[in-house]
Design a protein around this motif. Structure first.
Motif, short mmCIF file in Angstrom:
data_model
loop_
_atom_site.label_atom_id
_atom_site.label_comp_id
_atom_site.label_asym_id
_atom_site.label_seq_id
_atom_site.Cartn_x
_atom_site.Cartn_y
_atom_site.Cartn_z
N GLN A 28 23.86 -15.72 29.42
CA GLN A 28 23.19 -14.43 29.26
C GLN A 28 24.11 -13.33 28.75
N TYR A 29 25.42 -13.45 29.04
CA TYR A 29 26.35 -12.38 28.71
C TYR A 29 27.54 -12.91 27.91
N LYS A 30 28.18 -12.01 27.20
CA LYS A 30 29.46 -12.32 26.59
C LYS A 30 30.52 -12.12 27.66
N VAL A 31 31.35 -13.14 27.90
CA VAL A 31 32.31 -13.09 28.99
C VAL A 31 33.73 -13.01 28.44
N LYS A 32 34.47 -12.00 28.90
CA LYS A 32 35.89 -11.90 28.63
C LYS A 32 36.64 -12.14 29.93
N ALA A 33 37.92 -12.52 29.83
CA ALA A 33 38.67 -12.87 31.04
C ALA A 33 40.06 -12.27 31.01
N ALA A 34 40.59 -11.96 32.19
CA ALA A 34 41.96 -11.49 32.36
C ALA A 34 42.49 -12.06 33.66
N ARG A 35 43.75 -12.53 33.63
CA ARG A 35 44.35 -13.13 34.83
C ARG A 35 45.27 -12.17 35.56
N THR A 36 45.49 -10.98 35.02
CA THR A 36 46.32 -9.97 35.69
C THR A 36 45.63 -8.61 35.60
N GLY A 37 46.03 -7.73 36.52
CA GLY A 37 45.49 -6.38 36.50
C GLY A 37 45.87 -5.63 35.24
N GLU A 38 47.11 -5.85 34.79
CA GLU A 38 47.58 -5.17 33.58
C GLU A 38 46.73 -5.55 32.37
N LYS A 39 46.44 -6.85 32.23
CA LYS A 39 45.63 -7.32 31.12
C LYS A 39 44.20 -6.78 31.23
#
Length: 358
Positions: A28-39
């Motif tokens: 349903q959505y485009k998903v982006k990912a980050a493994r750190t708070g900074e990213k």
């Protein structure tokens, strides 16, 4: 350009958790990912920013609470809804998250139906909020245009009654804008002065034609009546307006005949007791009045008008504003030429000058 799918940013230091949420949301959505708070902060500040952030709490270097705090402090990202997804599901943890600005909490291990329902609800609420904000902005613009139209009509009516073409209010409004732009008060204030200035002489509607259009010098009694027009103008516009535009118009109408040395009218205000808008319009109005033909006088030359304004600095006019006016004289003369008395279509010029319908 409208995006086909809304974007959800998933922030978690564990790749397997990211993959679980991606599988749930990606249809349903485009998903982006980050493994750190900074990213996560870097992605959130990109343009376009994500529509929602699913944020883990326990992460190395920068935990989810700190990420949330920074996002909410930044005006560019403050409106992005944040849902915490974490195994830390005590009441204290949830309270801390909500206090930081999160909109919801989902406990691990996540259930697909819960994730879809919570994300869908919050995105729908956000869209509804944006829609309401757009309606408010549209209504505000309509009200602003109504106020501008009122100012245009009354300003032009006053000039017609004073045997003018209506171009006087255009020229002097632009002169006022040129002066105001050099005063460090912000663009919003400059625009207010520019748009309100046409109402400066609206009180002349209350002055008899026999006085307004008298070709000779006014008697003492006639002059006393003429000096009432600032107060008449203030009464016509009214008091206690929630509109800054109309309250500024009233201020200008009431104070543009006050003088720096206290010999003006109607109240004999002096120096900085005279509102800045009134001091600005005083110079603009006098310069245009001097250089325009009136029933009782011929038009002065620009040189003679400038000489009088220079001479009256510190007496009639704020001396600092006179300095500004003289330094901006080339721009003033461009306006004088552009809106000369031979210019046609006064109504169109007034609409354009005030920004009505823009």
């Amino acid at each position: 350009m409208t995006r086909d799918k809304l974007t959800v940013l998933v922030v978690d230091d564990a790749p397997e958790n990211i993959e679980i949420l991606r599988t749930i949301l990606q249809p349903q959505y485009k998903v982006k990912a980050a493994r750190t708070g900074e990213k996560a902060l870097q992605i959130a500040r990109n343009n376009p920013s994500p529509d929602m952030i699913l944020l883990d709490v326990v992460m190395p270097s920068m935990d989810g609470y700190e990420v949330c705090r920074r996002l909410k402090e930044d005006p560019a990202t403050a409106e992005i809804p944040i849902i915490f997804i974490t195994a830390k599901n005590s009441a204290d943890n949830e309270t801390q998250g909500f206090e930081l600005g999160a909109v919801d909490y989902i406990s691990k291990p996540v259930l697909p139906a819960i994730v879809k329902a919570r994300v869908g609800t919050q995105l729908a609420l956000r869209n509804q909020t944006h829609h309401l904000e757009e309606l408010v902005l549209q209504r505000t613009k309509e009200l602003q245009n109504t106020h501008l139209e009122l100012i245009r009509c009354l300003g032009q009516a006053a000039e017609y009654k004073d045997n003018e073409t209506g171009l006087h209010v255009i020229r002097m409004s632009h002169y006022a804008r040129i002066i105001a732009q050099q005063v460090d008060t912000g663009d919003d204030w400059v625009q207010l002065v520019f748009q309100a200035a046409p109402m400066h002489d609206v009180g002349k509607i209350g002055i008899p034609d026999s006085i307004l259009n008298k070709p000779g010098k006014l008697t003492k009694e006639e002059w006393q009546i003429m000096r009432k027009h600032p107060e008449y103008g203030a009464e016509i516009i009214g008091d206690n307006h929630p509109s800054l535009l109309l309250s500024t118009a009233r201020e200008i109408a009431l104070t543009h005949h006050e003088k720096w040395d206290g010999t003006g009218y109607p109240y004999g205000l002096a120096g900085e007791d005279i509102p800045l808008s009134g001091r600005v319009v005083a110079i603009a109005d006098v310069f245009d009045a001097l250089t325009s033909e009136r029933p009782y006088k011929s038009a002065w030359s620009v040189e003679d008008a400038v000489a009088l304004i220079h001479e009256d600095a510190g007496k009639h006019f704020d001396p600092d504003l006179v300095t500004v006016f003289l330094s901006e004289l080339p721009a003033v003369l461009e306006i004088k030429k552009k809106y000369a008395e031979t210019t046609a279509n006064v109504s169109e010029h007034l609409h354009s000058a005030l920004g009505i319908g823009a």
